[in-house]
Motif scaffolding. Structure first.
Motif, PDB file in Angstrom:
ATOM      1  N   THR A  62       0.830  -1.269   0.045  1.00 25.13           N
ATOM      2  CA  THR A  62      -0.073  -0.057  -0.109  1.00 25.13           C
ATOM      3  C   THR A  62       0.735   1.270   0.028  1.00 25.13           C
ATOM      4  O   THR A  62       0.526   2.302   0.246  1.00 25.13           O
ATOM      5  N   ASN A  63       2.284   1.068  -0.191  1.00 29.31           N
ATOM      6  CA  ASN A  63       3.003   2.243  -0.674  1.00 29.31           C
ATOM      7  C   ASN A  63       4.195   1.899  -1.396  1.00 29.31           C
ATOM      8  O   ASN A  63       4.877   0.949  -1.219  1.00 29.31           O
ATOM      9  N   GLN A  64       4.322   2.596  -2.504  1.00 29.07           N
ATOM     10  CA  GLN A  64       5.307   2.317  -3.486  1.00 29.07           C
ATOM     11  C   GLN A  64       6.360   3.547  -3.268  1.00 29.07           C
ATOM     12  O   GLN A  64       7.562   3.302  -3.616  1.00 29.07           O
ATOM     13  N   GLY A  65       6.036   4.658  -2.556  1.00 31.63           N
ATOM     14  CA  GLY A  65       7.053   5.473  -2.113  1.00 31.63           C
ATOM     15  C   GLY A  65       7.232   5.321  -0.441  1.00 31.63           C
ATOM     16  O   GLY A  65       6.650   4.588   0.135  1.00 31.63           O
ATOM     17  N   ARG A  66       8.034   6.172  -0.144  1.00 30.37           N
ATOM     18  CA  ARG A  66       8.125   6.589   1.562  1.00 30.37           C
ATOM     19  C   ARG A  66       6.739   6.813   2.229  1.00 30.37           C
ATOM     20  O   ARG A  66       5.974   7.277   1.578  1.00 30.37           O
ATOM     21  N   ALA A  67       6.582   6.243   3.286  1.00 32.15           N
ATOM     22  CA  ALA A  67       5.308   6.447   4.250  1.00 32.15           C
ATOM     23  C   ALA A  67       5.713   6.645   5.847  1.00 32.15           C
ATOM     24  O   ALA A  67       6.730   6.108   6.026  1.00 32.15           O
ATOM     25  N   TYR A  68       4.846   7.423   6.529  1.00 30.06           N
ATOM     26  CA  TYR A  68       5.005   7.275   7.812  1.00 30.06           C
ATOM     27  C   TYR A  68       3.577   7.378   8.583  1.00 30.06           C
ATOM     28  O   TYR A  68       2.769   7.715   7.937  1.00 30.06           O
ATOM     29  N   SER A  69       3.696   6.859   9.755  1.00 30.13           N
ATOM     30  CA  SER A  69       2.337   7.000  10.632  1.00 30.13           C
ATOM     31  C   SER A  69       2.692   7.082  11.954  1.00 30.13           C
ATOM     32  O   SER A  69       3.739   6.558  12.495  1.00 30.13           O
ATOM     33  N   ALA A  70       1.969   7.698  12.551  1.00 32.90           N
ATOM     34  CA  ALA A  70       2.301   8.176  14.063  1.00 32.90           C
ATOM     35  C   ALA A  70       0.967   8.051  14.898  1.00 32.90           C
ATOM     36  O   ALA A  70      -0.265   8.549  14.212  1.00 32.90           O
ATOM     37  N   MET A  71       1.010   7.897  16.226  1.00 28.88           N
ATOM     38  CA  MET A  71      -0.251   7.994  16.790  1.00 28.88           C
ATOM     39  C   MET A  71      -0.135   8.322  18.305  1.00 28.88           C
ATOM     40  O   MET A  71       1.216   8.054  18.842  1.00 28.88           O
ATOM     41  N   ALA A  72      -1.090   8.831  19.192  1.00 29.51           N
ATOM     42  CA  ALA A  72      -1.025   9.102  20.426  1.00 29.51           C
ATOM     43  C   ALA A  72      -2.107   8.625  21.127  1.00 29.51           C
ATOM     44  O   ALA A  72      -3.373   8.988  20.470  1.00 29.51           O
ATOM     45  N   LYS A  73      -2.240   7.782  21.967  1.00 29.58           N
ATOM     46  CA  LYS A  73      -3.393   7.128  22.777  1.00 29.58           C
ATOM     47  C   LYS A  73      -3.428   7.600  24.153  1.00 29.58           C
ATOM     48  O   LYS A  73      -2.483   7.719  24.774  1.00 29.58           O
ATOM     49  N   PHE A  74      -4.679   7.835  24.748  1.00 30.16           N
ATOM     50  CA  PHE A  74      -4.883   7.979  26.352  1.00 30.16           C
ATOM     51  C   PHE A  74      -6.008   7.225  26.733  1.00 30.16           C
ATOM     52  O   PHE A  74      -7.152   7.050  26.112  1.00 30.16           O
ATOM     53  N   GLU A  75      -5.731   6.552  27.729  1.00 25.84           N
ATOM     54  CA  GLU A  75      -6.784   5.708  28.533  1.00 25.84           C
ATOM     55  C   GLU A  75      -6.642   5.869  29.900  1.00 25.84           C
ATOM     56  O   GLU A  75      -5.719   5.867  30.596  1.00 25.84           O
ATOM     57  N   ARG A  76      -7.783   6.010  30.383  1.00 32.40           N
ATOM     58  CA  ARG A  76      -7.933   6.374  31.850  1.00 32.40           C
ATOM     59  C   ARG A  76      -9.251   5.949  32.282  1.00 32.40           C
ATOM     60  O   ARG A  76     -10.435   6.318  31.958  1.00 32.40           O
ATOM     61  N   GLY A  77      -9.433   4.744  33.279  1.00 37.55           N
ATOM     62  CA  GLY A  77     -10.909   4.431  33.408  1.00 37.55           C
ATOM     63  C   GLY A  77     -11.580   3.727  32.481  1.00 37.55           C
ATOM     64  O   GLY A  77     -11.122   2.941  31.648  1.00 37.55           O
ATOM     65  N   ALA A  78     -12.916   4.292  32.489  1.00 38.99           N
ATOM     66  CA  ALA A  78     -13.759   3.959  31.511  1.00 38.99           C
ATOM     67  C   ALA A  78     -13.284   4.565  29.931  1.00 38.99           C
ATOM     68  O   ALA A  78     -14.304   4.303  28.969  1.00 38.99           O
ATOM     69  N   PHE A  79     -12.760   5.590  29.855  1.00 41.17           N
ATOM     70  CA  PHE A  79     -12.392   6.557  28.750  1.00 41.17           C
ATOM     71  C   PHE A  79     -11.353   6.130  28.056  1.00 41.17           C
ATOM     72  O   PHE A  79     -10.241   5.772  28.609  1.00 41.17           O
ATOM     73  N   SER A  80     -11.563   6.090  26.656  1.00 45.25           N
ATOM     74  CA  SER A  80     -10.328   5.784  25.876  1.00 45.25           C
ATOM     75  C   SER A  80     -10.155   6.816  24.621  1.00 45.25           C
ATOM     76  O   SER A  80     -11.324   6.868  24.074  1.00 45.25           O
ATOM     77  N   SER A  81      -9.019   7.202  24.141  1.00 45.22           N
ATOM     78  CA  SER A  81      -9.242   8.109  22.942  1.00 45.22           C
ATOM     79  C   SER A  81      -7.843   8.111  22.310  1.00 45.22           C
ATOM     80  O   SER A  81      -6.926   7.453  22.896  1.00 45.22           O
ATOM     81  N   MET A  82      -7.698   8.324  20.872  1.00 44.50           N
ATOM     82  CA  MET A  82      -6.777   8.058  19.962  1.00 44.50           C
ATOM     83  C   MET A  82      -6.724   8.906  18.930  1.00 44.50           C
ATOM     84  O   MET A  82      -7.710   9.244  18.236  1.00 44.50           O
ATOM     85  N   ALA A  83      -5.278   9.301  18.401  1.00 42.13           N
ATOM     86  CA  ALA A  83      -5.333  10.321  17.236  1.00 42.13           C
ATOM     87  C   ALA A  83      -4.308   9.468  16.561  1.00 42.13           C
ATOM     88  O   ALA A  83      -3.181   9.169  16.870  1.00 42.13           O
ATOM     89  N   VAL A  84      -4.446   9.759  14.978  1.00 48.44           N
ATOM     90  CA  VAL A  84      -3.376   8.973  14.192  1.00 48.44           C
ATOM     91  C   VAL A  84      -3.252   9.900  12.845  1.00 48.44           C
ATOM     92  O   VAL A  84      -4.173  10.555  12.554  1.00 48.44           O
ATOM     93  N   VAL A  85      -1.892   9.955  12.412  1.00 49.55           N
ATOM     94  CA  VAL A  85      -1.780  10.538  11.300  1.00 49.55           C
ATOM     95  C   VAL A  85      -1.072   9.510  10.415  1.00 49.55           C
ATOM     96  O   VAL A  85      -0.130   8.977  10.870  1.00 49.55           O
ATOM     97  N   THR A  86      -1.426   9.654   9.077  1.00 49.40           N
ATOM     98  CA  THR A  86      -0.370   8.670   8.232  1.00 49.40           C
ATOM     99  C   THR A  86      -0.516   9.153   6.718  1.00 49.40           C
ATOM    100  O   THR A  86      -1.090   9.683   6.161  1.00 49.40           O
ATOM    101  N   ASP A  87       0.821   9.040   6.425  1.00 50.09           N
ATOM    102  CA  ASP A  87       1.176   9.798   4.918  1.00 50.09           C
ATOM    103  C   ASP A  87       1.781   8.974   4.265  1.00 50.09           C
ATOM    104  O   ASP A  87       2.893   8.358   4.408  1.00 50.09           O
TER     105      ASP A  87
END
Length: 366
Positions: A186-211
């Motif tokens: 799914t990439n013939q050229g260079r690619a990068y991906s990064a994520m940040a995640k936070f979880e506490r108790g019943a709550f969870s969230s995440m952000a991702v960037v892929t290029d």
């Protein structure tokens, strides 16, 4: 007496050797695992005709894999994974016939810091799957052409770091080199991906960037007649665009038997100086009235330039055991915009602005 003592000492030494050998063996392990999914799908309109077909890998992609861990001491270990996809309807290899087309990597893990792996592996967008309100509704809940990559796409020649959790936070990054990526990547050229995640108790969230540079796009599955200035025909094969950049976020909250969640993705596609943006919103919930039954539903809105799609997904999953379940999925999509038709993921384009699909299936994990 001396002979008896020598025999006892010999038996003790042999026992100690066996214990050490058993301990050493326990420090290194290889696990065989996988999943098999199959079922019957009815769709009211694919290329102008209703269809009834057997289709596998809809609730969960069919998988056969090997994973290994070797304890190196001091909280560190060597790890590897070789993972194959296959068709449960024909027995053929998935991912274009690659032997380990899903994943193939080796790496090191430190339980206090995180892990580094090298090889063919998913970008971080796949980790947003648990935030999809109707993941249990199967692959039909994915965006028409999977422009936001949430269905799970891989990067070849990739080095990946994923941190251990620190006070609820975790993060990671992937960089994929362009060499020898080939047409089945799914990439013939260079690619990068990064994520940040936070979880506490019943709550969870995440952000991702892929290029990704030189990324394949399944334009024939999108349901449009024009894509970045080019004419599109239904069923057309993928084309490679100069750049695909995906920014996605997701969040969920466990409320007893209910787990409401949402995802949002923004995908920018560029090719030969022309660009376009796709945005997808999903919101819904899962509900477990009893431990063996999961109900799920979501509404999704997808906008690609002047084309729009609205979709409703519903699912019921009954667990016969921890590893085996039967399920019923239903999906309905409506399209609007010039030349736009409904086109659910992995079904194909409708001849009109609407499409309905119903599926009954079974899957087993091992």
């Amino acid at each position: 007496m001396k002979k008896h003592t020598r025999l006892c000492l010999g038996a003790f030494a042999l026992t100690a050797s066996l214990v050490n050998a058993t301990t050493a063996y326990a420090q290194s392990s290889v696990t065989l695992y996988g999943s098999i999914d199959n079922g019957i799908t009815y769709a009211n309109n694919v290329s102008g005709k209703s269809i009834l077909m057997e289709q596998g890998g809809v609730s969960k992609v069919n998988t056969l894999g090997f994973s290994g861990v070797e304890d190196l001491g001091a909280g560190r270990s060597a790890i590897f994974k070789l993972e194959n996809g296959f068709s449960s309807t024909a027995g053929t290899l998935g991912q274009g016939g690659l032997l380990f087309g899903k994943q193939a990597y080796v790496g090191l893990r430190d339980h206090a810091i995180g892990e580094v792996t090298l090889g063919r592996q998913y970008d971080f967008t796949v980790q947003l799957e648990p935030y999809m309100p109707c993941l249990g509704c199967g692959i039909y809940a994915v965006e028409n052409a999977d422009l936001d990559r949430i269905a799970g796409e891989r990067l070849n020649n990739a080095v990946r770091f994923a941190s251990a959790p620190f006070a609820g936070f975790s993060f990671g990054g992937i960089y994929s080199f362009a060499q020898n990526s080939g047409s089945l990547s799914t990439n013939q050229g260079r690619a990068y991906s990064a994520m940040a995640k936070f979880e506490r108790g019943a709550f969870s969230s995440m952000a991702v960037v892929t290029d990704i540079n030189d990324a394949p796009i399944a334009v024939g599955s999108l349901g449009v007649t024009q894509f970045l200035g080019q004419r599109v025909t239904p069923g057309q094969s993928s084309i490679f665009v100069d750049n695909q950049r995906v920014v996605s976020v997701g969040a969920l909250y466990h409320l007893g038997k209910w787990t409401p969640s949402f995802t949002y993705s923004n995908t920018r596609l560029s090719n030969h100086g022309v660009s376009a943006t796709d945005q997808v919103w999903r919101v819904g919930t899962t509900y477990m009235p009893i431990a063996s039954l999961t109900l799920a539903g979501q509404v999704a809105y997808d906008r690609f330039e002047s084309s729009h799609w609205e979709e409703l997904n519903l699912g019921a999953d009954y667990f016969l055991s921890k590893r085996t379940d039967v399920y019923l999925d239903a999906a309905a999509e409506r399209a609007s915009g010039p030349g736009t038709v409904a086109s659910m993921f992995l079904l194909g384009a409708s001849s009109t602005d609407s499409q309905i699909a119903v599926r009954v299936g079974m899957k087993h994990l091992f």
